[in-house]
Design a protein around this motif. Structure first.
Motif, PDB file in Angstrom:
ATOM      1  N   GLU A 351       0.833  -1.194   0.000  1.00 26.12           N
ATOM      2  CA  GLU A 351       0.000   0.000   0.000  1.00 26.12           C
ATOM      3  C   GLU A 351       0.878   1.258   0.000  1.00 26.12           C
ATOM      4  OE1 GLU A 351      -2.661  -0.054   3.274  1.00 26.12           O
ATOM      5  OE2 GLU A 351      -3.742  -1.855   2.625  1.00 26.12           O
ATOM      6  N   ARG A 352       0.401   2.276  -0.707  1.00 28.38           N
ATOM      7  CA  ARG A 352       1.095   3.567  -0.717  1.00 28.38           C
ATOM      8  C   ARG A 352       0.793   4.337   0.566  1.00 28.38           C
ATOM      9  NH1 ARG A 352       2.947   5.886  -5.716  1.00 28.38           N
ATOM     10  NH2 ARG A 352       2.724   4.402  -7.444  1.00 28.38           N
ATOM     11  N   GLN A 353       1.836   4.928   1.120  1.00 25.85           N
ATOM     12  CA  GLN A 353       1.675   5.720   2.332  1.00 25.85           C
ATOM     13  C   GLN A 353       2.533   6.969   2.222  1.00 25.85           C
ATOM     14  OE1 GLN A 353       2.332   3.597   5.990  1.00 25.85           O
ATOM     15  NE2 GLN A 353       1.458   1.677   5.225  1.00 25.85           N
ATOM     16  N   THR A 354       2.241   7.963   3.034  1.00 24.76           N
ATOM     17  CA  THR A 354       3.100   9.141   3.147  1.00 24.76           C
ATOM     18  C   THR A 354       3.576   9.254   4.587  1.00 24.76           C
ATOM     19  OG1 THR A 354       1.194  10.584   3.560  1.00 24.76           O
ATOM     20  CG2 THR A 354       1.972  10.381   1.285  1.00 24.76           C
ATOM     21  N   LEU A 355       4.801   9.728   4.729  1.00 24.97           N
ATOM     22  CA  LEU A 355       5.425   9.832   6.047  1.00 24.97           C
ATOM     23  C   LEU A 355       6.237  11.113   6.082  1.00 24.97           C
ATOM     24  CD1 LEU A 355       5.789   8.046   8.659  1.00 24.97           C
ATOM     25  CD2 LEU A 355       7.950   7.306   7.661  1.00 24.97           C
ATOM     26  N   GLU A 356       6.142  11.854   7.142  1.00 26.46           N
ATOM     27  CA  GLU A 356       6.920  13.083   7.281  1.00 26.46           C
ATOM     28  C   GLU A 356       7.944  12.910   8.392  1.00 26.46           C
ATOM     29  OE1 GLU A 356       5.810  17.455   8.734  1.00 26.46           O
ATOM     30  OE2 GLU A 356       5.032  17.045   6.710  1.00 26.46           O
ATOM     31  N   LEU A 357       9.176  13.318   8.108  1.00 32.33           N
ATOM     32  CA  LEU A 357      10.226  13.234   9.123  1.00 32.33           C
ATOM     33  C   LEU A 357      11.211  14.376   8.933  1.00 32.33           C
ATOM     34  CD1 LEU A 357      12.869  12.056   7.444  1.00 32.33           C
ATOM     35  CD2 LEU A 357      11.727   9.880   7.795  1.00 32.33           C
ATOM     36  N   THR A 358      12.068  14.553   9.915  1.00 29.52           N
ATOM     37  CA  THR A 358      13.058  15.623   9.903  1.00 29.52           C
ATOM     38  C   THR A 358      14.433  15.039   9.602  1.00 29.52           C
ATOM     39  OG1 THR A 358      11.800  16.860  11.555  1.00 29.52           O
ATOM     40  CG2 THR A 358      14.101  17.501  11.221  1.00 29.52           C
ATOM     41  N   LEU A 359      15.118  15.597   8.594  1.00 22.88           N
ATOM     42  CA  LEU A 359      16.434  15.099   8.203  1.00 22.88           C
ATOM     43  C   LEU A 359      17.495  15.496   9.225  1.00 22.88           C
ATOM     44  CD1 LEU A 359      16.556  15.821   4.360  1.00 22.88           C
ATOM     45  CD2 LEU A 359      15.951  13.690   5.528  1.00 22.88           C
ATOM     46  N   GLY A 360      18.482  14.630   9.382  1.00 25.38           N
ATOM     47  CA  GLY A 360      19.616  14.937  10.232  1.00 25.38           C
ATOM     48  C   GLY A 360      20.738  15.574   9.431  1.00 25.38           C
ATOM     49  N   ASP A 361      21.849  15.786  10.094  1.00 21.78           N
ATOM     50  CA  ASP A 361      23.038  16.373   9.477  1.00 21.78           C
ATOM     51  C   ASP A 361      23.984  15.255   9.088  1.00 21.78           C
ATOM     52  OD1 ASP A 361      24.905  18.153   8.574  1.00 21.78           O
ATOM     53  OD2 ASP A 361      24.889  19.397  10.373  1.00 21.78           O
ATOM     54  N   TRP A 362      24.506  15.323   7.874  1.00 26.60           N
ATOM     55  CA  TRP A 362      25.398  14.269   7.382  1.00 26.60           C
ATOM     56  C   TRP A 362      26.536  14.044   8.370  1.00 26.60           C
ATOM     57  CZ3 TRP A 362      25.200  11.060   3.213  1.00 26.60           C
ATOM     58  CH2 TRP A 362      26.354  10.332   2.931  1.00 26.60           C
ATOM     59  N   PRO A 363      26.707  12.805   8.891  1.00 24.55           N
ATOM     60  CA  PRO A 363      27.764  12.558   9.877  1.00 24.55           C
ATOM     61  C   PRO A 363      29.133  12.634   9.238  1.00 24.55           C
ATOM     62  CG  PRO A 363      26.691  10.505   9.265  1.00 24.55           C
ATOM     63  CD  PRO A 363      25.901  11.605   8.602  1.00 24.55           C
ATOM     64  N   ASP A 364      30.106  13.162   9.982  1.00 23.21           N
ATOM     65  CA  ASP A 364      31.460  13.309   9.460  1.00 23.21           C
ATOM     66  C   ASP A 364      32.068  11.978   9.082  1.00 23.21           C
ATOM     67  OD1 ASP A 364      31.334  16.016   9.825  1.00 23.21           O
ATOM     68  OD2 ASP A 364      32.253  15.956  11.825  1.00 23.21           O
ATOM     69  N   SER A 365      31.705  10.918   9.787  1.00 22.01           N
ATOM     70  CA  SER A 365      32.304   9.608   9.533  1.00 22.01           C
ATOM     71  C   SER A 365      31.456   8.764   8.599  1.00 22.01           C
ATOM     72  CB  SER A 365      32.472   8.851  10.856  1.00 22.01           C
ATOM     73  OG  SER A 365      31.210   8.663  11.477  1.00 22.01           O
ATOM     74  N   GLY A 366      30.508   9.401   7.874  1.00 25.33           N
ATOM     75  CA  GLY A 366      29.577   8.654   7.038  1.00 25.33           C
ATOM     76  C   GLY A 366      30.256   7.715   6.088  1.00 25.33           C
ATOM     77  N   SER A 367      29.528   6.687   5.686  1.00 24.89           N
ATOM     78  CA  SER A 367      30.107   5.725   4.765  1.00 24.89           C
ATOM     79  C   SER A 367      29.418   5.714   3.443  1.00 24.89           C
ATOM     80  CB  SER A 367      30.078   4.325   5.381  1.00 24.89           C
ATOM     81  OG  SER A 367      28.762   3.915   5.670  1.00 24.89           O
ATOM     82  N   ALA A 368      28.136   5.421   3.369  1.00 23.48           N
ATOM     83  CA  ALA A 368      27.555   5.161   2.074  1.00 23.48           C
ATOM     84  C   ALA A 368      26.424   6.091   1.748  1.00 23.48           C
ATOM     85  CB  ALA A 368      27.040   3.723   2.032  1.00 23.48           C
ATOM     86  N   ALA A 369      26.452   6.585   0.516  1.00 26.44           N
ATOM     87  CA  ALA A 369      25.470   7.425  -0.136  1.00 26.44           C
ATOM     88  C   ALA A 369      24.306   7.840   0.749  1.00 26.44           C
ATOM     89  CB  ALA A 369      24.985   6.742  -1.387  1.00 26.44           C
ATOM     90  N   ALA A 370      23.075   7.359   0.481  1.00 25.39           N
ATOM     91  CA  ALA A 370      21.938   7.799   1.276  1.00 25.39           C
ATOM     92  C   ALA A 370      21.811   6.999   2.539  1.00 25.39           C
ATOM     93  CB  ALA A 370      20.651   7.673   0.479  1.00 25.39           C
ATOM     94  N   GLY A 371      22.517   5.867   2.636  1.00 26.12           N
ATOM     95  CA  GLY A 371      22.396   5.058   3.836  1.00 26.12           C
ATOM     96  C   GLY A 371      23.762   4.749   4.375  1.00 26.12           C
TER      97      GLY A 371
END
Length: 471
Positions: A351-371
């Motif tokens: 089923e299609r749903q909509t969800l609203e959330l607040t984005l965080g700040d890209w972590p300095d030690s991030g590893s992969a693209a969007a995840g």
């Protein structure tokens, strides 16, 4: 006589028709003369100088790796090339292009043009040479902003890269091989191209001739507006082969504004690991076509977990912008300011749903693209992975293995050529049995030495060499 006259009349008619056709064709082809006359003053040549420590060409080799002929003459003591001494700094120079975006001296170029530069010199169209200061650069989008001490400089008009259409004419001005203000032209071959190591840039592909020295120069539409920054080419020969890529000016200006205002670029962070949606997966999720980004895992401390996203959700749109495939999501999230509220359209349990959330700040030690995985060892490798199910392992005839969900475009895995969707089977001759076991393997990998990695791609087994940088 009459026959001769008829033949002559026929030839004259044909000649007239040919001239009319040529004239019509000439009217159809674009004329870039006015564009160049207007825009050329705003395009600059950029030369950089950096000092590097000279080293013996055999430094770092073991005796068994040095060719026998050299060991025969020199033993274990090898001379430096003429004019060099160990440890003495050597001057390295490089050339690129750029363009003026404000009359008080701000200039845009590629980050790789000025990377590691000790001195940056900008040569204007009127032959003035000015020392430039690096305001800031962003490696992920390959955008840099310079500043020269000058005023009343000629600037270029900026267009809207979102309005570009495949097939329209474009032109480039730059300094290929140091030939200042060279003009080349072509058409837009494709838009929204994703390149292996550039997850955040929806590249404009053109057939405009681009060569070393063009990097950082502007790409114009027929209205004389800058619609992109010429950044890189695809080549097997080292020279132009008809595949050029430019950074859309809308993306570049967003980065440039952040660099001018704060000296750094902040990106939104979702905290998920994603993978492509295949046709079979789309059918299993009740979708009519394979699109969107499938959430394979979620950072328990990230915005996605806090906002209610779940593994197995397929994100279809972000604030109304369609997520065509998994490569689209990092760009949509990354260009949104941290702290922003976003509305996600997703498919969950058919089923299609909509969800609203607040984005965080890209972590300095991030590893992969969007995840991103916050595990330090997976960050060291530059990938995020998901477990294989029993069906996939049986189909491939393997007992272990993990699927690569995302690849950090600046990490060691990307440099080795690993791609999302690859199935990692072994690393350094040791079998990969699970995601947790991979962490242990990566922690034991040597730095600054290539190790073999075996993987499955498109049903075929292949090896790549992976080299981790030193800590």
């Amino acid at each position: 006589m009459m026959r001769t006259l008829r033949h002559l009349s026929l030839w004259m008619l044909l000649a007239g028709t040919l001239l009319a056709w040529q004239s019509a064709m000439a009217r159809e082809l674009p004329d870039f003369t006015e564009l160049v006359e207007e825009a050329a003053p705003g395009v600059v040549n950029i030369s950089t100088t950096r000092m590097v420590e000279s080293r013996n060409p055999f430094q770092g080799f073991g005796n068994e790796e040095i060719p026998e002929i050299f060991r025969h003459f020199f033993g274990d003591r090898f001379p430096m090339p003429p004019g060099q001494a160990p440890g003495r700094p050597q001057e390295r120079q490089s050339l690129g292009s750029g363009f003026i975006i404000s009359n008080d001296g701000y200039i845009m170029t590629n980050a790789h043009v000025v990377d590691g530069a000790d001195e940056i010199l900008v040569r204007l169209n009127d032959r003035r040479e000015l020392a430039a200061e690096l305001v800031g650069s962003d490696e992920r989008t390959d955008v840099a902003v310079l500043k020269v001490d000058a005023s009343d400089l000629p600037t270029l008009r900026l267009g809207d890269s979102d309005d570009l259409r495949v097939g329209e004419w474009v032109a480039a001005i730059g300094s290929p091989f140091g030939f200042d203000h060279s003009v080349t032209a072509g058409i837009v071959s494709a838009i929204d191209r994703t390149l292996p190591r550039d997850a955040y840039v929806p590249f404009i592909q053109t057939d405009v001739a681009i060569n070393p020295g063009n990097s950082g120069g502007p790409l114009f539409n027929l209205d004389g507006e800058v619609v992109g920054i010429n950044s890189q080419i695809f080549t097997r020969s080292g020279g132009f082969m008809g595949l050029s890529f430019a950074i859309p000016i809308n993306v570049a200006m967003d980065v440039a504004d952040q660099l001018r205002d704060g000296g750094e670029v902040r990106r939104g962070w979702l905290g998920v690991m994603i993978q492509p949606v295949s046709r079979d997966l789309a059918e299993s999720f009740g979708m009519d076509e394979p699109r969107g980004a499938l959430i394979a895992d979620i950072d328990p401390e990230g915005p996605a977990a806090e906002g209610g996203l779940q593994a197995g959700d397929v994100i279809l749109a972000v604030d109304g912008a369609r997520v065509h495939d998994s490569s689209t999501l990092p760009r949509l999230i990354g260009r949104t300011a941290p702290g922003s509220d976003v509305e996600l359209e997703l498919m969950r349990d058919g089923e299609r749903q909509t969800l609203e959330l607040t984005l965080g700040d890209w972590p300095d030690s991030g590893s992969a693209a969007a995840g991103e995985s916050r595990d330090s060892q997976q960050a060291r490798l530059g990938i995020s992975v998901v477990e294989l199910d029993a069906t996939e392992r049986e189909r491939l005839g393997i007992e272990g293995g993990v699927r690569i969900a995302e690849v950090d475009p600046t990490g060691a895995a990307a440099a080795a050529g690993l791609q999302p969707g690859d199935i990692l089977v072994s690393i350094d001759h040791r079998a990969v049995t699970s995601a947790s076991q991979l962490v242990s393997l990566v922690s034991e990998l040597p730095a600054d030495r290539a190790v073999p990695v075996r993987l499955y791609r498109d049903g075929r087994s292949l090896f790549v060499a992976l080299r981790l940088a030193g800590d």
